[in-house]
Design an enzyme around this catalytic site. Structure first.
Site, PDB file in Angstrom:
ATOM      1  N   HIS A 241       0.734  -1.247   0.185  1.00 29.30           N
ATOM      2  CA  HIS A 241      -0.045  -0.085  -0.190  1.00 29.30           C
ATOM      3  C   HIS A 241       1.050   1.297  -0.049  1.00 29.30           C
ATOM      4  O   HIS A 241       1.366   1.797   1.028  1.00 29.30           O
ATOM      5  CB  HIS A 241      -1.044   0.028   1.164  1.00 29.30           C
ATOM      6  CG  HIS A 241      -2.069   1.137   1.397  1.00 29.30           C
ATOM      7  ND1 HIS A 241      -3.479   0.728   1.375  1.00 29.30           N
ATOM      8  CD2 HIS A 241      -1.814   2.365   1.177  1.00 29.30           C
ATOM      9  CE1 HIS A 241      -3.875   1.887   1.362  1.00 29.30           C
ATOM     10  NE2 HIS A 241      -3.078   3.120   1.207  1.00 29.30           N
TER      11      HIS A 241
ATOM     12  N   HIS B  56       1.233   5.245  -2.325  1.00 25.79           N
ATOM     13  CA  HIS B  56       0.860   6.206  -3.364  1.00 25.79           C
ATOM     14  C   HIS B  56       1.714   7.009  -3.945  1.00 25.79           C
ATOM     15  O   HIS B  56       2.367   7.997  -3.741  1.00 25.79           O
ATOM     16  CB  HIS B  56       0.167   7.489  -2.498  1.00 25.79           C
ATOM     17  CG  HIS B  56      -1.241   6.887  -1.763  1.00 25.79           C
ATOM     18  ND1 HIS B  56      -2.573   6.878  -2.330  1.00 25.79           N
ATOM     19  CD2 HIS B  56      -1.441   6.155  -0.589  1.00 25.79           C
ATOM     20  CE1 HIS B  56      -3.555   6.355  -1.466  1.00 25.79           C
ATOM     21  NE2 HIS B  56      -2.760   5.912  -0.397  1.00 25.79           N
TER      22      HIS B  56
ATOM     23  N   GLN C 276      -9.828   9.324  -4.886  1.00 27.07           N
ATOM     24  CA  GLN C 276      -9.542   9.956  -3.505  1.00 27.07           C
ATOM     25  C   GLN C 276     -10.636  11.226  -3.192  1.00 27.07           C
ATOM     26  O   GLN C 276     -10.693  11.488  -1.981  1.00 27.07           O
ATOM     27  CB  GLN C 276      -8.261  10.959  -3.655  1.00 27.07           C
ATOM     28  CG  GLN C 276      -7.808  11.768  -2.588  1.00 27.07           C
ATOM     29  CD  GLN C 276      -7.146  11.325  -1.539  1.00 27.07           C
ATOM     30  OE1 GLN C 276      -6.050  10.813  -1.561  1.00 27.07           O
ATOM     31  NE2 GLN C 276      -7.992  10.855  -0.518  1.00 27.07           N
TER      32      GLN C 276
ATOM     33  N   HIS D 166      -9.776   2.394   0.400  1.00 23.85           N
ATOM     34  CA  HIS D 166      -9.653   2.949   1.573  1.00 23.85           C
ATOM     35  C   HIS D 166     -10.966   3.051   2.673  1.00 23.85           C
ATOM     36  O   HIS D 166     -11.569   3.572   1.850  1.00 23.85           O
ATOM     37  CB  HIS D 166      -8.882   4.374   1.306  1.00 23.85           C
ATOM     38  CG  HIS D 166      -7.643   4.687   0.863  1.00 23.85           C
ATOM     39  ND1 HIS D 166      -7.303   3.984  -0.251  1.00 23.85           N
ATOM     40  CD2 HIS D 166      -6.527   5.404   1.473  1.00 23.85           C
ATOM     41  CE1 HIS D 166      -5.870   4.093  -0.515  1.00 23.85           C
ATOM     42  NE2 HIS D 166      -5.422   5.060   0.666  1.00 23.85           N
TER      43      HIS D 166
ATOM     44  N   GLU E  33     -10.913   5.791   7.202  1.00 19.50           N
ATOM     45  CA  GLU E  33      -9.583   6.444   7.657  1.00 19.50           C
ATOM     46  C   GLU E  33      -9.757   7.691   8.400  1.00 19.50           C
ATOM     47  O   GLU E  33      -9.608   8.728   8.139  1.00 19.50           O
ATOM     48  CB  GLU E  33      -8.722   6.706   6.416  1.00 19.50           C
ATOM     49  CG  GLU E  33      -7.502   6.950   7.058  1.00 19.50           C
ATOM     50  CD  GLU E  33      -6.196   7.385   5.813  1.00 19.50           C
ATOM     51  OE1 GLU E  33      -6.669   7.412   4.617  1.00 19.50           O
ATOM     52  OE2 GLU E  33      -5.017   7.794   6.367  1.00 19.50           O
TER      53      GLU E  33
ATOM     54  N   ASP F 277       2.399   3.833   2.985  1.00 19.87           N
ATOM     55  CA  ASP F 277       1.340   4.625   2.504  1.00 19.87           C
ATOM     56  C   ASP F 277       1.831   5.845   1.710  1.00 19.87           C
ATOM     57  O   ASP F 277       1.701   6.189   0.777  1.00 19.87           O
ATOM     58  CB  ASP F 277       0.447   4.907   3.676  1.00 19.87           C
ATOM     59  CG  ASP F 277      -0.754   5.397   3.369  1.00 19.87           C
ATOM     60  OD1 ASP F 277      -1.195   5.455   2.228  1.00 19.87           O
ATOM     61  OD2 ASP F 277      -1.368   5.958   4.300  1.00 19.87           O
TER      62      ASP F 277
HETATM   63 ZN   LIG Z   1      -3.459   5.123   1.542  1.00 19.59          ZN
END
Ligand SMILES: [Zn+2]
Length: 411
Positions: A56, A58, A152, A210, A213, A309
């Site tokens: 995981h 980005h 996102q 996701h 979170e 992440d």
């Molecule tokens: Zn993430």
């Protein structure tokens, strides 16, 4: 082409072993093998394990921190909003420069597979994806990259994102992402989840969302995702990342949801580096840790992994893409310090993560593919304590990285 790696310490065996690789395959494992090879390296008693795996990250956002406004509140919401202006200006070259730095750090640290989420929204359009596709081409045959189409900014609350998500899958994303908590109400969150499963069915793709979170216990989209997984027969194909709210639920509701997650055969990906910093940000003491219920999920038989992440972005200013450093943080954050717990943490960046990245023949046995890393440690405890040098990284029987790190005491 053959490769002999002499004097290896293996995780599950006493004494030293040699590994003989012919082509991409480990064909012999034994003490003091009497074979000749095209190339011989001496591990000198160091630990040899299968390649590490990052499940995981980005990569489209890494290393942007120097060129954006500063995050004043330290919250996830502000971290997301600051990027809006920056991602409108992404170019392939920009993404390549920023992300190549991270890929090469990861390779040097013995990671040969990464699952990266890529922002898909009406702000950046498909610019982040174009950059990451160019990145995948650049490291083809070196770093295995799985691409997740990641909305996102939400789907229902970002009109037009649905078409971009479909386009992203056509362009080469492997996995459908999601962020159902980032909608205006639970009905829209459920519509978001259903859209992601429809898209996954259309492209016969796995899902990696996701999920929740936040440390607000009123976000309950993990249960929606687990229910939908079972309803669609997508068991074993769905990953939920972060799931911080699970830690904030009362114990009764948490165990009810964990039972569904186990039944849905989901993988849970915790990201302790980022979430230790972002969650509980507005708490007075005691400040919550913000990471999901790792031990309870493991006890329920759920496949649990963890990721870096973020690297040097508005969410998280540090980040090395070194899975041993992330393992060190996970040991602390999840309080997994007993000997069998340390073994489990190491499993999370190897065998557990390979359930997502799916390297063929993963392991250090005869018949396995020689995707290996030599770590300057005697055992996994030292590996996670020191994040030490990794003198050799081997991909399909070829040494692709040599690292030297020398300390000279001058006293
Ligand atoms: Zn993430």
């Amino acid at each position: 082409m053959s490769l002999l790696i002499k004097n290896c310490t293996l995780r599950d065996k006493e004494g030293l072993y040699d590994l003989f690789c012919e082509g991409k395959t480990i064909t012999k494992v034994g003490p003091s093998l009497d074979v000749s090879a095209d190339k011989v390296i001496d591990a000198k008693g160091k630990l040899v394990v299968p390649a590490l795996i990052e499940p995981h990250i980005h990569l489209d956002k890494v290393n942007i921190l120097d060129n954006v406004k500063k995050n004043v509140s330290g919250t996830l919401t502000e971290a997301i909003e600051i990027i809006w202006d920056r991602k409108r200006t992404y170019t392939n070259e920009d993404v390549l420069v920023r992300a190549s730095d991270v890929i090469e750090r990861a390779l040097a640290a013995g990671t040969l597979g990464m699952r990266t989420h890529v922002d898909i929204d009406t702000i950046g359009g498909l610019k982040p994806l174009n950059g990451v596709l160019a990145l995948r081409d650049k490291y083809d045959g070196i770093m295995k990259l799985q691409l997740v189409a990641f909305p996102q900014e939400g789907i229902i609350k970002d009109p037009g994102c649905d078409k971009l998500m479909d386009e992203a899958m056509k362009m080469g994303c492997d996995i459908v992402g999601g962020m159902p908590a980032n909608e205006n109400n639970p009905e829209d969150s459920l519509a978001h989840v259903k859209f992601c499963f429809d898209l996954a069915e259309k492209y016969d793709a796995d899902i990696d969302m996701h999920v929740d979170e936040t440390d607000d216990p009123f976000y309950r989209t993990l249960e929606m995702v687990a229910d939908e997984t079972i309803r669609r027969g997508w068991e074993g194909r769905v990953t939920a990342g972060h799931t911080c709210a699970l830690a904030a639920y009362d114990d009764h509701y948490a165990s009810y949801v964990i039972e569904k997650v186990a039944r849905a055969e989901m993988t849970m990906c915790t990201n302790p580096c980022t979430n230790l910093l972002l969650q509980g940000r507005l708490d007075k003491q005691p400040i919550r840790r913000g990471i999901t219920r790792v031990k309870e999920l493991l006890d329920a038989g759920v496949n649990v992994v963890f990721g870096q992440d973020c690297v040097n972005d508005t969410f998280y200013p540090l980040g090395s893409a070194d899975m041993l450093m992330c393992a060190n943080v996970t040991v602390h954050a999840a309080q997994m310090s007993l000997p069998p717990e340390l073994e489990t943490v190491f499993d999370m960046i190897t065998v557990n993560a390979n359930k997502l990245l799916k390297f063929d023949g993963y392991g250090v046995d005869e018949g396995c593919t020689a995707n290996l890393v030599v770590i300057d440690a005697k055992n996994i405890r030292e590996a996670m304590a020191f994040a030490p040098n990794r003198p050799y990284v081997i991909r399909e029987g070829k040494v692709i990285v040599e690292n030297t790190r020398e300390t000279v005491f001058k006293f």
